[in-house]
Design an enzyme around this catalytic site. Structure first.
Site, PDB file in Angstrom:
ATOM      1  N   TYR A  73       7.758  -7.043  -7.077  1.00 45.47           N
ATOM      2  CA  TYR A  73       7.628  -5.583  -7.251  1.00 45.47           C
ATOM      3  C   TYR A  73       8.716  -4.855  -6.451  1.00 45.47           C
ATOM      4  CZ  TYR A  73       6.094  -0.814  -6.402  1.00 45.47           C
ATOM      5  OH  TYR A  73       6.073   0.552  -6.273  1.00 45.47           O
TER       6      TYR A  73
ATOM      7  N   SER B 190      10.308   3.447  -3.876  1.00 40.67           N
ATOM      8  CA  SER B 190       9.230   3.182  -2.927  1.00 40.67           C
ATOM      9  C   SER B 190       9.819   2.849  -1.566  1.00 40.67           C
ATOM     10  CB  SER B 190       8.426   1.984  -3.433  1.00 40.67           C
ATOM     11  OG  SER B 190       7.594   1.488  -2.419  1.00 40.67           O
TER      12      SER B 190
ATOM     13  N   LYS C  31      12.152  -2.595  -7.705  1.00 40.22           N
ATOM     14  CA  LYS C  31      12.538  -1.230  -7.290  1.00 40.22           C
ATOM     15  C   LYS C  31      13.959  -1.231  -6.722  1.00 40.22           C
ATOM     16  CE  LYS C  31       8.834   1.102  -8.313  1.00 40.22           C
ATOM     17  NZ  LYS C  31       8.879   2.022  -9.461  1.00 40.22           N
TER      18      LYS C  31
HETATM   19  P1  NAD Z   1       0.163   4.413 -12.267  1.00 41.74           P
HETATM   20  O1  NAD Z   1      -0.042   3.000 -12.682  1.00 41.74           O
HETATM   21  O2  NAD Z   1      -1.024   5.294 -12.152  1.00 41.74           O
HETATM   22  O3  NAD Z   1       1.206   5.118 -13.260  1.00 41.74           O
HETATM   23  C1  NAD Z   1       2.216   4.410 -13.934  1.00 41.74           C
HETATM   24  C2  NAD Z   1       2.074   4.708 -15.442  1.00 41.74           C
HETATM   25  O4  NAD Z   1       3.128   4.060 -16.153  1.00 41.74           O
HETATM   26  C3  NAD Z   1       0.751   4.190 -16.023  1.00 41.74           C
HETATM   27  O5  NAD Z   1       0.103   5.265 -16.685  1.00 41.74           O
HETATM   28  C4  NAD Z   1       1.174   3.112 -17.004  1.00 41.74           C
HETATM   29  O6  NAD Z   1       0.308   3.043 -18.120  1.00 41.74           O
HETATM   30  C5  NAD Z   1       2.598   3.533 -17.365  1.00 41.74           C
HETATM   31  N1  NAD Z   1       3.512   2.465 -17.766  1.00 41.74           N
HETATM   32  C6  NAD Z   1       3.769   1.307 -17.112  1.00 41.74           C
HETATM   33  N2  NAD Z   1       4.696   0.602 -17.765  1.00 41.74           N
HETATM   34  C7  NAD Z   1       5.049   1.315 -18.869  1.00 41.74           C
HETATM   35  C8  NAD Z   1       5.955   1.101 -19.943  1.00 41.74           C
HETATM   36  N3  NAD Z   1       6.681  -0.008 -20.025  1.00 41.74           N
HETATM   37  N4  NAD Z   1       6.058   2.043 -20.895  1.00 41.74           N
HETATM   38  C9  NAD Z   1       5.306   3.170 -20.834  1.00 41.74           C
HETATM   39  N5  NAD Z   1       4.442   3.422 -19.845  1.00 41.74           N
HETATM   40  C10 NAD Z   1       4.299   2.506 -18.876  1.00 41.74           C
HETATM   41  O7  NAD Z   1       0.978   4.371 -10.887  1.00 41.74           O
HETATM   42  P2  NAD Z   1       1.365   5.540  -9.874  1.00 41.74           P
HETATM   43  O8  NAD Z   1       0.715   5.237  -8.582  1.00 41.74           O
HETATM   44  O9  NAD Z   1       1.190   6.865 -10.485  1.00 41.74           O
HETATM   45  O10 NAD Z   1       2.913   5.208  -9.681  1.00 41.74           O
HETATM   46  C11 NAD Z   1       3.939   5.862 -10.414  1.00 41.74           C
HETATM   47  C12 NAD Z   1       5.279   5.287  -9.986  1.00 41.74           C
HETATM   48  O11 NAD Z   1       5.447   5.473  -8.588  1.00 41.74           O
HETATM   49  C13 NAD Z   1       5.442   3.793 -10.239  1.00 41.74           C
HETATM   50  O12 NAD Z   1       6.763   3.538 -10.682  1.00 41.74           O
HETATM   51  C14 NAD Z   1       5.204   3.184  -8.878  1.00 41.74           C
HETATM   52  O13 NAD Z   1       5.874   1.949  -8.730  1.00 41.74           O
HETATM   53  C15 NAD Z   1       5.784   4.247  -7.969  1.00 41.74           C
HETATM   54  N6  NAD Z   1       5.221   4.195  -6.607  1.00 41.74           N
HETATM   55  C16 NAD Z   1       3.869   4.317  -6.435  1.00 41.74           C
HETATM   56  C17 NAD Z   1       3.325   4.230  -5.144  1.00 41.74           C
HETATM   57  C18 NAD Z   1       1.841   4.328  -4.909  1.00 41.74           C
HETATM   58  O14 NAD Z   1       1.387   3.930  -3.830  1.00 41.74           O
HETATM   59  N7  NAD Z   1       1.054   4.843  -5.852  1.00 41.74           N
HETATM   60  C19 NAD Z   1       4.176   4.038  -4.033  1.00 41.74           C
HETATM   61  C20 NAD Z   1       5.546   3.949  -4.265  1.00 41.74           C
HETATM   62  C21 NAD Z   1       6.057   4.034  -5.555  1.00 41.74           C
HETATM   63  N1  UFG Z   2      -5.423  -1.998   4.361  1.00 46.75           N
HETATM   64  C1  UFG Z   2      -6.604  -2.512   4.862  1.00 46.75           C
HETATM   65  N2  UFG Z   2      -7.596  -2.841   3.983  1.00 46.75           N
HETATM   66  C2  UFG Z   2      -7.465  -2.679   2.636  1.00 46.75           C
HETATM   67  C3  UFG Z   2      -6.244  -2.155   2.128  1.00 46.75           C
HETATM   68  C4  UFG Z   2      -5.248  -1.829   3.027  1.00 46.75           C
HETATM   69  O1  UFG Z   2      -6.760  -2.677   6.074  1.00 46.75           O
HETATM   70  O2  UFG Z   2      -8.401  -3.017   1.892  1.00 46.75           O
HETATM   71  C5  UFG Z   2      -4.362  -1.604   5.312  1.00 46.75           C
HETATM   72  C6  UFG Z   2      -3.070  -2.377   5.134  1.00 46.75           C
HETATM   73  O3  UFG Z   2      -3.083  -3.573   5.862  1.00 46.75           O
HETATM   74  C7  UFG Z   2      -2.035  -1.358   5.628  1.00 46.75           C
HETATM   75  C8  UFG Z   2      -2.656  -0.016   5.252  1.00 46.75           C
HETATM   76  O4  UFG Z   2      -4.051  -0.255   5.082  1.00 46.75           O
HETATM   77  O5  UFG Z   2      -1.951  -1.412   7.039  1.00 46.75           O
HETATM   78  C9  UFG Z   2      -2.097   0.557   3.954  1.00 46.75           C
HETATM   79  O6  UFG Z   2      -2.206  -0.414   2.930  1.00 46.75           O
HETATM   80  P1  UFG Z   2      -1.947  -0.080   1.383  1.00 46.75           P
HETATM   81  O7  UFG Z   2      -2.195  -1.334   0.614  1.00 46.75           O
HETATM   82  O8  UFG Z   2      -2.711   1.140   1.001  1.00 46.75           O
HETATM   83  O9  UFG Z   2      -0.420   0.333   1.347  1.00 46.75           O
HETATM   84  P2  UFG Z   2       0.886  -0.485   1.761  1.00 46.75           P
HETATM   85  O10 UFG Z   2       1.610   0.334   2.779  1.00 46.75           O
HETATM   86  O11 UFG Z   2       0.573  -1.881   2.126  1.00 46.75           O
HETATM   87  O12 UFG Z   2       1.682  -0.533   0.389  1.00 46.75           O
HETATM   88  C10 UFG Z   2       1.888   0.668  -0.376  1.00 46.75           C
HETATM   89  C11 UFG Z   2       1.980   0.295  -1.852  1.00 46.75           C
HETATM   90  C12 UFG Z   2       3.199  -0.557  -2.078  1.00 46.75           C
HETATM   91  C13 UFG Z   2       4.409   0.173  -1.580  1.00 46.75           C
HETATM   92  C14 UFG Z   2       4.238   0.530  -0.118  1.00 46.75           C
HETATM   93  C15 UFG Z   2       5.402   1.343   0.386  1.00 46.75           C
HETATM   94  O13 UFG Z   2       0.838  -0.443  -2.249  1.00 46.75           O
HETATM   95  O14 UFG Z   2       3.359  -0.768  -3.477  1.00 46.75           O
HETATM   96  O15 UFG Z   2       3.038   1.309   0.050  1.00 46.75           O
HETATM   97  O16 UFG Z   2       5.519   2.506  -0.358  1.00 46.75           O
HETATM   98  F1  UFG Z   2       5.473  -0.631  -1.732  1.00 46.75           F
END
Ligand code: NAD
Ligand code: UFG
Length: 338
Positions: free
Chosen positions: A149, A125, A153
């Protein structure tokens, strides 16, 4: 044909990756404990691709089960999406986050090595950049984290980098996602957060369908174009295509390398609201409130290293991201529950 274990396979990003893998001729095997997703996702993947992927329900901590998966399916490589991802929850449940994200990854790599499988693509991330001193962010900028979190990572990145030094068989891509949004164009799979969404796009989309009343915009006094926070939103379909490119790049001598996955373009919260309103035709009521603790002013990627090393750039613009996110939410107002 190459068989890819997709951990977290029924999750938001992984489900899109599975569609792309199938379309590109890979055989994905999904592994998920369903802690944050539904098995119905497998039906939806089949509806899109015409192929029903194999799905194993299980937890990364179950080493015996993981071993049997490697033995049964002859896994060639792994894309490791499984993880817990809610920042606020990670502060309250730090033990669970480290056990799941860090110990879970250690268990996975242990089983991989025993099965002679050393090709790994990891979901990292942009949070590992902490509060960046400058933007755009390049991969060589200093790393830090401000919550469990983010630290999980960062720890996993460090562990994987050490593994690659300890044994040159490892080929590892650390993919640092910026802000994934949008959905498959079919509207059959998409993001379905539990409870009140933490992230901007799911929140806006739930306001648009009437599930939530009003968006709170966190902070209107940042040094940005309009005072609201700036992020690099990236279409989930673009994001997952980069995973397939990364798999192909895992040749000998690759070692462990990090790649930014962003568009290189930052948008403010107000710009995102406007783009969503244009795509949906629905007005989004909002109010500007206090900054959210831990938020940063601006974060967007330099996509140049990824473009030159993986031959990948994002294709979809903000309007397409909003269109597809809206299509998913409109077709599934209650997410996968309905
Ligand atoms: P998500 O929660 O939809 O998908 C993660 C999946 O992993 C879920 O289906 C959950 O049930 C499964 N899981 C969690 N722990 C597990 C375990 N111990 N064993 C088996 N399955 C398990 O989330 P996502 O948004 O698809 O994110 C996927 C990955 O990308 C994550 O590692 C997350 O940290 C990373 N990531 C996501 C974002 C974002 O904004 N969505 C940003 C940066 C990184
Ligand atoms: N925001 C609002 N209102 C809301 C939610 C978000 O104004 O209800 C704003 C936040 O302040 C930020 C922007 O929208 O300025 C994006 O916010 P998000 O929560 O969607 O995303 P972030 O960038 O804060 O964080 C996301 C993931 C984190 C990850 C990060 C970097 O949630 O897990 O991107 O990849 F670490």
């Amino acid at each position: 044909m190459s068989t890819v274990l997709v951990t977290g396979g029924t999750g938001y990003i992984a489900s899109h990756a599975v569609v792309t893998l199938i379309e590109q001729g890979f055989t994905p095997v999904l592994f998920d404990n369903l802690s944050n997703s539904k098995s119905l996702v497998v039906d939806r993947i089949e509806a899109i691709t015409g192929v029903r992927p194999r799905f194993v329900e299980g937890d990364l901590s179950n080493i015996g089960l993981l071993e049997s998966v490697f033995a049964e399916f002859k896994i060639d490589s792994v894309i490791h999406f499984a993880g817990l991802k809610a920042v606020g929850e990670s502060v309250r449940e730090a033990q669970r986050y480290y056990a799941n994200n860090v110990a879970g990854t250690l268990a996975l790599t242990q089983v991989m090595a025993a099965a002679d499988c050393y090709s790994l693509v990891f979901s990292s991330s942009a949070t590992v950049y902490g509060d960046p001193e400058t933007v755009p962010i390049t991969e060589d900028m200093p790393l830090s984290a401000t919550n469990p979190y983010g630290r999980s990572k960062l720890m996993v990145e460090q562990i994987l980098s050490d593994l690659a030094v300890s044994n040159e068989n490892w080929r590892i891509a650390l993919l640092r996602y910026f802000n994934p949004v949008g959905a498959h164009e079919s509207g059959l799979i998409g993001e379905d957060p539990n409870g009140i969404p933490n992230n901007l796009l799911p929140y806006i989309a739930q306001v648009a369908v009437g599930k939530l009343e009003c968006l709170s915009v966190f902070g209107g006094d940042y040094q940005t174009v309009d005072g609201t926070g700036v992020r690099d939103y990236i279409h989930v379909v673009d994001l997952v295509e980069a995973h397939v490119k990364a798999l192909s790049a895992l040749a000998p001598e690759h070692g462990c390398q990090a790649y930014n996955l962003g568009t290189g373009q930052g948008y403010s919260v107000l710009e995102v609201i406007k783009a969503f309103e244009q795509a949906s035709g629905v007005e989004i009521p909002y109010k500007i409130v206090e900054r959210r603790a831990g938020d940063i002013r601006a974060s967007y990627a330099s996509p140049e290293n990824t473009a030159s090393k993986l031959g990948w750039r994002a294709r979809y613009d903000l309007a397409a991201m909003m269109r597809d996110h809206w299509c998913w939410q409109q077709r599934n107002p209650q997410g996968y529950e309905a």
